[in-house]
Motif scaffolding. Structure first.
Motif, PDB file in Angstrom:
ATOM      1  N   GLY A  39      41.230  96.617  59.471  1.00  0.00           N
ATOM      2  CA  GLY A  39      41.175  95.871  58.281  1.00  0.00           C
ATOM      3  C   GLY A  39      40.697  96.799  57.178  1.00  0.00           C
ATOM      4  N   LYS A  40      39.592  97.271  57.285  1.00  0.00           N
ATOM      5  CA  LYS A  40      38.980  97.985  56.328  1.00  0.00           C
ATOM      6  C   LYS A  40      39.604  99.185  56.189  1.00  0.00           C
ATOM      7  CE  LYS A  40      34.249  99.971  55.139  1.00  0.00           C
ATOM      8  NZ  LYS A  40      34.844 101.291  54.483  1.00  0.00           N
ATOM      9  N   ALA A  41      39.975  99.940  57.164  1.00  0.00           N
ATOM     10  CA  ALA A  41      40.973 101.090  57.028  1.00  0.00           C
ATOM     11  C   ALA A  41      42.256 101.025  55.995  1.00  0.00           C
ATOM     12  CB  ALA A  41      41.087 101.804  58.372  1.00  0.00           C
ATOM     13  N   ALA A  42      42.873  99.764  56.437  1.00  0.00           N
ATOM     14  CA  ALA A  42      44.067  99.538  55.935  1.00  0.00           C
ATOM     15  C   ALA A  42      43.720  99.098  54.260  1.00  0.00           C
ATOM     16  CB  ALA A  42      44.844  98.248  56.582  1.00  0.00           C
ATOM     17  N   ARG A  43      42.714  98.292  53.952  1.00  0.00           N
ATOM     18  CA  ARG A  43      42.357  97.992  52.818  1.00  0.00           C
ATOM     19  C   ARG A  43      42.179  99.334  51.947  1.00  0.00           C
ATOM     20  NH1 ARG A  43      39.157  94.174  53.886  1.00  0.00           N
ATOM     21  NH2 ARG A  43      37.239  95.406  54.251  1.00  0.00           N
ATOM     22  N   ASP A  44      41.255 100.293  52.586  1.00  0.00           N
ATOM     23  CA  ASP A  44      40.793 101.536  51.577  1.00  0.00           C
ATOM     24  C   ASP A  44      42.009 102.334  51.496  1.00  0.00           C
ATOM     25  OD1 ASP A  44      38.068 100.736  52.109  1.00  0.00           O
ATOM     26  OD2 ASP A  44      37.761 102.134  53.503  1.00  0.00           O
ATOM     27  N   ALA A  45      43.023 102.493  52.255  1.00  0.00           N
ATOM     28  CA  ALA A  45      43.947 103.365  52.181  1.00  0.00           C
ATOM     29  C   ALA A  45      45.018 102.518  50.937  1.00  0.00           C
ATOM     30  CB  ALA A  45      45.011 103.308  53.486  1.00  0.00           C
ATOM     31  N   ARG A  46      45.132 101.079  51.029  1.00  0.00           N
ATOM     32  CA  ARG A  46      45.875 100.656  49.880  1.00  0.00           C
ATOM     33  C   ARG A  46      45.265 100.886  48.494  1.00  0.00           C
ATOM     34  NH1 ARG A  46      45.691  95.789  51.734  1.00  0.00           N
ATOM     35  NH2 ARG A  46      43.968  94.780  50.505  1.00  0.00           N
ATOM     36  N   LEU A  47      43.775 100.919  48.444  1.00  0.00           N
ATOM     37  CA  LEU A  47      43.272 100.987  47.287  1.00  0.00           C
ATOM     38  C   LEU A  47      43.545 102.322  46.894  1.00  0.00           C
ATOM     39  CD1 LEU A  47      39.923  99.047  47.883  1.00  0.00           C
ATOM     40  CD2 LEU A  47      41.958  98.607  46.378  1.00  0.00           C
TER      41      LEU A  47
END
Length: 57
Positions: A39-47
């Motif tokens: 979830g953190k990786a996906a959130r970082d990629a989206r940001l």
């Protein structure tokens, strides 16, 4: 008169405190579940994607 101190118990107490501190550090470092990591990786990629989209050339 001076208080008698058992050096072996002091050494063991110090080692336990160091182990406890190391365990706390490891819990902070490695304490995320796989779902939280993804979830953190996906959130970082989206940001990062959103930020790249707002760059001015």
């Amino acid at each position: 008169m001076a208080e008698i101190v058992n050096l072996r118990s002091l050494r063991k107490r110090k080692e336990r405190a160091e182990k406890s501190a190391k365990a706390e550090e490891n819990r902070r470092t490695f304490g995320m579940t796989k779902a939280e990591r993804t979830g953190k990786a996906a959130r970082d990629a989206r940001l990062n994607r959103d930020l790249d989209g707002k760059k001015l050339d």
